[in-house]
Every structure is written in C-alpha cells, then in structure tokens.
Design an enzyme around this catalytic site. Structure first.
Site, PDB file in Angstrom:
ATOM      1  N   ARG A  36      35.667   5.462 -24.173  1.00 56.44           N
ATOM      2  CA  ARG A  36      36.227   6.788 -24.485  1.00 56.44           C
ATOM      3  C   ARG A  36      35.833   7.825 -23.438  1.00 56.44           C
ATOM      4  O   ARG A  36      35.616   8.987 -23.755  1.00 56.44           O
ATOM      5  CB  ARG A  36      35.793   7.269 -25.872  1.00 56.44           C
ATOM      6  CG  ARG A  36      36.264   6.412 -27.014  1.00 56.44           C
ATOM      7  CD  ARG A  36      37.753   6.669 -27.296  1.00 56.44           C
ATOM      8  NE  ARG A  36      38.146   6.077 -28.539  1.00 56.44           N
ATOM      9  CZ  ARG A  36      38.243   6.753 -29.691  1.00 56.44           C
ATOM     10  NH1 ARG A  36      37.981   8.027 -29.735  1.00 56.44           N
ATOM     11  NH2 ARG A  36      38.617   6.128 -30.779  1.00 56.44           N
ATOM     12  N   ARG A  40      37.283  14.129 -25.757  1.00 59.71           N
ATOM     13  CA  ARG A  40      37.022  15.503 -26.189  1.00 59.71           C
ATOM     14  C   ARG A  40      35.731  16.114 -25.674  1.00 59.71           C
ATOM     15  O   ARG A  40      35.560  17.320 -25.743  1.00 59.71           O
ATOM     16  CB  ARG A  40      37.042  15.565 -27.721  1.00 59.71           C
ATOM     17  CG  ARG A  40      38.442  15.500 -28.277  1.00 59.71           C
ATOM     18  CD  ARG A  40      38.444  15.257 -29.752  1.00 59.71           C
ATOM     19  NE  ARG A  40      37.894  13.939 -30.033  1.00 59.71           N
ATOM     20  CZ  ARG A  40      37.768  13.423 -31.253  1.00 59.71           C
ATOM     21  NH1 ARG A  40      38.120  14.125 -32.301  1.00 59.71           N
ATOM     22  NH2 ARG A  40      37.279  12.216 -31.417  1.00 59.71           N
ATOM     23  N   ARG A  49      44.610  19.315 -23.879  1.00 58.28           N
ATOM     24  CA  ARG A  49      44.960  19.186 -25.304  1.00 58.28           C
ATOM     25  C   ARG A  49      45.326  20.512 -25.951  1.00 58.28           C
ATOM     26  O   ARG A  49      46.015  20.542 -26.965  1.00 58.28           O
ATOM     27  CB  ARG A  49      43.813  18.516 -26.054  1.00 58.28           C
ATOM     28  CG  ARG A  49      43.742  17.016 -25.841  1.00 58.28           C
ATOM     29  CD  ARG A  49      44.750  16.262 -26.701  1.00 58.28           C
ATOM     30  NE  ARG A  49      44.275  16.207 -28.077  1.00 58.28           N
ATOM     31  CZ  ARG A  49      44.754  16.940 -29.072  1.00 58.28           C
ATOM     32  NH1 ARG A  49      45.735  17.775 -28.868  1.00 58.28           N
ATOM     33  NH2 ARG A  49      44.250  16.843 -30.286  1.00 58.28           N
ATOM     34  N   ASP A  85      46.020   4.941 -26.982  1.00 58.25           N
ATOM     35  CA  ASP A  85      45.290   4.647 -28.210  1.00 58.25           C
ATOM     36  C   ASP A  85      45.720   3.286 -28.727  1.00 58.25           C
ATOM     37  O   ASP A  85      46.837   2.833 -28.443  1.00 58.25           O
ATOM     38  CB  ASP A  85      45.551   5.719 -29.280  1.00 58.25           C
ATOM     39  CG  ASP A  85      44.547   5.601 -30.423  1.00 58.25           C
ATOM     40  OD1 ASP A  85      43.422   6.106 -30.274  1.00 58.25           O
ATOM     41  OD2 ASP A  85      44.862   4.951 -31.432  1.00 58.25           O
ATOM     42  N   TYR A 160      44.317  -1.076 -39.938  1.00 54.33           N
ATOM     43  CA  TYR A 160      44.960   0.239 -40.078  1.00 54.33           C
ATOM     44  C   TYR A 160      46.269   0.126 -40.839  1.00 54.33           C
ATOM     45  O   TYR A 160      46.617   0.995 -41.646  1.00 54.33           O
ATOM     46  CB  TYR A 160      45.191   0.865 -38.696  1.00 54.33           C
ATOM     47  CG  TYR A 160      43.909   1.437 -38.125  1.00 54.33           C
ATOM     48  CD1 TYR A 160      43.410   2.649 -38.598  1.00 54.33           C
ATOM     49  CD2 TYR A 160      43.198   0.781 -37.138  1.00 54.33           C
ATOM     50  CE1 TYR A 160      42.234   3.177 -38.093  1.00 54.33           C
ATOM     51  CE2 TYR A 160      42.020   1.293 -36.631  1.00 54.33           C
ATOM     52  CZ  TYR A 160      41.540   2.495 -37.112  1.00 54.33           C
ATOM     53  OH  TYR A 160      40.378   3.022 -36.631  1.00 54.33           O
TER      54      TYR A 160
HETATM   55  O1  CP3 Z   1      38.408   5.051 -23.688  1.00 58.17           O
HETATM   56  C1  CP3 Z   1      39.221   5.902 -23.242  1.00 58.17           C
HETATM   57  O2  CP3 Z   1      38.840   6.899 -22.603  1.00 58.17           O
HETATM   58  C2  CP3 Z   1      40.697   5.615 -23.394  1.00 58.17           C
HETATM   59  C3  CP3 Z   1      41.320   6.159 -24.547  1.00 58.17           C
HETATM   60  C4  CP3 Z   1      41.125   5.615 -25.956  1.00 58.17           C
HETATM   61  C5  CP3 Z   1      41.389   6.416 -27.081  1.00 58.17           C
HETATM   62  N1  CP3 Z   1      41.278   5.646 -28.197  1.00 58.17           N
HETATM   63  C6  CP3 Z   1      41.748   7.838 -27.029  1.00 58.17           C
HETATM   64  C7  CP3 Z   1      41.656   8.678 -28.239  1.00 58.17           C
HETATM   65  C8  CP3 Z   1      40.777   4.344 -26.425  1.00 58.17           C
HETATM   66  C9  CP3 Z   1      40.365   3.108 -25.650  1.00 58.17           C
HETATM   67  C10 CP3 Z   1      40.894   4.368 -27.842  1.00 58.17           C
HETATM   68  C11 CP3 Z   1      40.666   3.193 -28.692  1.00 58.17           C
HETATM   69  C12 CP3 Z   1      40.641   3.358 -30.148  1.00 58.17           C
HETATM   70  N2  CP3 Z   1      41.393   4.198 -30.935  1.00 58.17           N
HETATM   71  C13 CP3 Z   1      39.869   2.549 -31.012  1.00 58.17           C
HETATM   72  C14 CP3 Z   1      38.981   1.412 -30.582  1.00 58.17           C
HETATM   73  C15 CP3 Z   1      37.686   1.865 -30.032  1.00 58.17           C
HETATM   74  C16 CP3 Z   1      36.800   2.522 -31.060  1.00 58.17           C
HETATM   75  O3  CP3 Z   1      36.560   3.723 -30.932  1.00 58.17           O
HETATM   76  O4  CP3 Z   1      36.359   1.808 -31.961  1.00 58.17           O
HETATM   77  C17 CP3 Z   1      40.123   2.979 -32.331  1.00 58.17           C
HETATM   78  C18 CP3 Z   1      39.503   2.416 -33.600  1.00 58.17           C
HETATM   79  C19 CP3 Z   1      41.095   4.017 -32.274  1.00 58.17           C
HETATM   80  C20 CP3 Z   1      41.724   4.720 -33.429  1.00 58.17           C
HETATM   81  C21 CP3 Z   1      41.561   6.188 -33.352  1.00 58.17           C
HETATM   82  N3  CP3 Z   1      42.160   7.015 -32.420  1.00 58.17           N
HETATM   83  C22 CP3 Z   1      40.798   7.048 -34.208  1.00 58.17           C
HETATM   84  C23 CP3 Z   1      39.958   6.538 -35.364  1.00 58.17           C
HETATM   85  C24 CP3 Z   1      40.969   8.361 -33.760  1.00 58.17           C
HETATM   86  C25 CP3 Z   1      40.470   9.665 -34.356  1.00 58.17           C
HETATM   87  C26 CP3 Z   1      39.052   9.908 -34.321  1.00 58.17           C
HETATM   88  C27 CP3 Z   1      38.368   9.667 -32.978  1.00 58.17           C
HETATM   89  O5  CP3 Z   1      37.571   8.732 -32.904  1.00 58.17           O
HETATM   90  O6  CP3 Z   1      38.650  10.365 -32.009  1.00 58.17           O
HETATM   91  C28 CP3 Z   1      41.792   8.323 -32.617  1.00 58.17           C
HETATM   92  C29 CP3 Z   1      42.219   9.462 -31.794  1.00 58.17           C
HETATM   93  C30 CP3 Z   1      41.864   9.424 -30.345  1.00 58.17           C
HETATM   94  N4  CP3 Z   1      42.023   8.351 -29.521  1.00 58.17           N
HETATM   95  C31 CP3 Z   1      41.368  10.515 -29.577  1.00 58.17           C
HETATM   96  C32 CP3 Z   1      41.248  10.058 -28.256  1.00 58.17           C
HETATM   97  C33 CP3 Z   1      40.797  10.844 -27.050  1.00 58.17           C
HETATM   98  C34 CP3 Z   1      41.109  11.943 -30.086  1.00 58.17           C
HETATM   99  C35 CP3 Z   1      42.403  12.647 -30.185  1.00 58.17           C
HETATM  100  C36 CP3 Z   1      42.296  14.118 -29.889  1.00 58.17           C
HETATM  101  O7  CP3 Z   1      42.244  14.486 -28.704  1.00 58.17           O
HETATM  102  O8  CP3 Z   1      42.296  14.881 -30.835  1.00 58.17           O
END
Ligand code: CP3
Length: 382
Positions: A36, A40, A49, A85, A160
């Site tokens: 990640r 944020r 964003r 994502d 999911y």
């Molecule tokens: O790693 C990176 O920099 C690449 C981007 C990336 C995102 N999500 C961006 C994101 C990657 C590789 C993911 C994977 C992801 N997404 C997983 C697997 C890895 C892990 O964390 O276990 C999962 C389970 C998700 C599902 C997901 N997406 C959730 C639960 C959420 C909301 C809460 C949170 O953890 O942020 C997201 C949203 C998300 N995905 C954001 C980002 C930057 C936040 C969105 C925002 O900017 O408001």
C-alpha cells in the site's frame, strides 16, 4: 487493439535487484518496497483524492500512473505496485462496488442461483484501463524499478462477494463454506477464471511480477485453506506460469496471505516464487517451516512506523537479520556465505516489506527511513 508487451529492460542492463531476488538469486542488497505504498499516508495522494474519487483514480490510466509513481519518487523503493484495488474486476462480473471508504457491494452472492448471475468477464473488455495504466507505467518508470501487477486471490474475492463488503469475521462466508460447500466451490471457480484472465492480462501488458493477495485466507484452518484457498490460488499462478514468449514468460509470482502463521508451510502449495508474510511469525521461524527453496517477503509490523526513528531502525535491523540468515542453500541462488549479522554478505531469499499495508497515520518520513535503513544495513561493504 492490444499493444505488444514492452521489451524487457534487462536486454540492455542488469535485471533489477527486486526481480533477481524474486528468483532466489544472490543480490547485492535486500530489495525493499512497501505494501500500500501509494495511499492515504502520502499528502500528494490525498491531494489527488481531493479532486477525484478513488474508483475514478483506478479507472483513469493517467491518474493511476501518477499515483503509482508517487512513492517511487518519495521513497526510492525497489519496485512499484500498480495503483488499483483487488475489487476492481467485480463490476465486470456483474457486481457494482463502492468504497465508503470500505468496500460495499451492490448485492451479495450466497446461493447457486446467485452464482449463476455472475459473468467471467473478458478482462480486456471490462477493465481496459488497468492494462492501459500498466503500459503507461512501463514507459514512465525508471528501468531499475519493476512494476508489480496484482489481484485478489480467488478465496479473498469470494469472501467479499459472499459477505457483500468487508467484515471482521466473515461469518456469512464461513457459514456458506460449511453448509453449501458445492456452491462455495462453484463461486471459487468463477473467481479463479476471472482473476486468471485479469492477472495474466496485466502481465501481457507489461507487469514484471504478479502478486496475489489472499488477505482473508487466515480465517481458515490448515485443512480448509487446502480445500478453499490454495488450490484456486495455484490455478491462477499456473496460468501466469504458462504464459510464454513475449507474453511474459518467467514473470515471478508472489502469494501473500494474511495471518498464515497457523499453516505457513502450506503456502508452498500455491506454487509462488515468493511467499509474503505478516509479522505474527518471525522470518526465521517461517524459513524453518517453508524450507529454503522459496523467497520470503515481509514482515515488519506496520505499526512500528508510528514509533520513534531509533526504534524503527532497530526493528528493521531485526527483520533483516531474520531474513538474511540460513538461506545459503537456496535452490536457484547458491551462495557460499553463511548467516550474517544485520546484513553484511551475500543475500538471498528475502525481500523486505511490511507485514501488511502501511497505515494511513504513518509519517511519510518514517516510510523513507525504512527504505534508507534497509539500503544501509543490507548493502555489502564496498
Ligand atoms: O499497494 C498499493 O499501493 C497499490 C494499491 C492497492 C490498494 N488496495 C489501494 C487502495 C492494493 C494492492 C490494494 C489491495 C487490497 N484492497 C487488499 C489486499 C491487501 C490488504 O490490504 O489486505 C484488500 C483486502 C483490499 C480491499 C480494500 N480496498 C479495502 C478493505 C479498502 C478500504 C479500507 C482500506 O484499507 O483502505 C480499500 C480501499 C483502498 N484500496 C484504498 C486504497 C489506497 C483507500 C481508498 C481511499 O483513497 O479512500
């Protein structure tokens, strides 16, 4: 319609340290990137964003490209991961998804009739912007910073879909597994086909490594992970491995499951070159259980980055020590050196990362400190 895969940059220069480490080769220092890393905690991400919704960022190749590059510029990491994502393929399957910021699905999949409504999309038709972003990034990234493509593993995607969103316990999913296992397996098969085409297409577009996130596999017992998670992850990774020629032959694969300490040795069965680990299991203990002929990625507790710099340096050193030791017999990267101190000497078998995504509260300077410390402590004396 589909532009060819960009020529491997390694034609002219030595291959990037991250890719060599994925293959278990001896490398001059331990490569580092951060799960990640685009997100944020970065003010430049929050600035983008403020103007664009999260899914708009994912669906606009120029924005996804810019956000992917942000941590490469600020942190100097050894790999970039595509900004996207794991839930991006869902609309193509017939399920709309919103982020509030946690994911919320338009409907859940809980019966055979529900599974029948799902499509296995043609990835090129349903998510062309993802592959455009990959191609754009291959032009924009420095040659020594490879691009990691990724997807959710079938079990985590199914989690999911059954739950209809995020959950702490995923009880609806676990109820389905044990009351309607045949339905669960049908759903897992649809997810497997979807993810296989989605991830192989990223590789065809130019992604130089392919990673599967199985975040929720840690909910399962060893027997159930072997039934519901690992065989499906393996099918996706086999599809990547079967690519040939300019389509991406030999692209390394990474399998990263959450909370796998109870069954880490089983991770091998996904068939990846690299196993990602969270921080609940030390890398030395993990190594003893998975054997020597696989690379480990991880596994600093992300909360350590909220602590003071001296503590961060100490904890980075400790992860490097655990990751560096006792890997001298790696199948594909024989080395003559034995265990080393924090990091002097030939290194094989470890890619430094956090054990889970970086926390939004993290000061960006602390992320930079992690990267700099890994460089400093793991580099060979000249
Ligand atoms: O790693 C990176 O920099 C690449 C981007 C990336 C995102 N999500 C961006 C994101 C990657 C590789 C993911 C994977 C992801 N997404 C997983 C697997 C890895 C892990 O964390 O276990 C999962 C389970 C998700 C599902 C997901 N997406 C959730 C639960 C959420 C909301 C809460 C949170 O953890 O942020 C997201 C949203 C998300 N995905 C954001 C980002 C930057 C936040 C969105 C925002 O900017 O408001």
């Amino acid at each position: 319609m589909v532009a060819g895969r960009p020529a491997a940059r390694s034609d002219t220069a030595a291959e990037a340290v991250f890719l060599r480490a994925c293959r278990g080769e001896e490398v001059e220092r331990t490569p580092v990137w951060i799960m990640r890393q685009a997100g944020r905690y970065l003010p430049e991400y929050r600035a983008v964003r403020e103007r664009h919704e999260f899914l708009v960022c994912c669906r606009t190749p120029e924005l996804a490209c810019e956000i992917t590059l942000q941590p490469v510029r600020r942190l100097g990491v050894d790999a970039a991961i595509l900004f996207s994502d794991i839930l991006v393929p869902l609309p193509g399957m017939g399920i709309d998804v919103r982020f509030e910021p946690g994911p919320r699905l338009e409907r859940a999949i809980r019966s055979d009739a529900d599974v029948d409504t799902l499509r296995v999309p043609d990835a090129r038709e349903s998510t062309p912007y993802v592959f455009d972003a990959v191609r754009l990034l291959r032009r924009e990234l420095p040659p020594d910073v490879p691009l990691i493509g990724f997807a959710g593993a079938p079990f985590t995607m199914a989690a999911y879909l059954v739950e209809g969103g995020g959950s702490r316990t995923f009880t609806t999913l676990r109820h389905l597994l044990f009351t309607e296992p045949a339905t669960a397996h049908r759903l897992l098969a649809v997810c497997t086909d979807t993810v296989s085409s989605y991830l192989t297409e990223q590789v065809r577009a130019g992604a130089q490594a392919a990673m599967l996130f199985d975040t929720w596999a840690g909910l399962l017992s060893p027997a159930d992970v072997r039934q519901f998670a690992l065989p499906y992850a393996r099918r996706v990774l086999d599809a990547i491995r079967s690519l040939d020629g300019a389509d991406g032959a030999g692209v390394p694969t990474i399998y990263s499951a959450g909370e796998s300490a109870g069954w880490v040795e089983a991770c091998r069965e996904a068939g990846a070159d690299v196993i990602g680990l969270d921080w609940r299991l030390g890398l030395d203990a993990a190594r003893a259980r998975v054997g020597r002929d696989v690379v480990l990625q991880g596994n600093l507790d992300p909360a350590v980055l909220l602590g003071p710099p001296a503590l961060i340096r100490e904890r980075v050193r400790s992860v490097l020590e655990q990751g560096s030791g006792q890997t001298a017999e790696l199948k594909f990267g024989p080395t003559t050196a034995g265990p080393t101190s924090a990091g002097r000497g030939p290194r094989t078998g470890h890619i430094f990362n956090l054990g889970h995504g970086i926390l939004p509260e993290t000061p960006p300077d602390h992320a930079r400190l992690v990267v700099d410390t890994v460089r400093e402590l793991s580099g060979r004396p000249s």
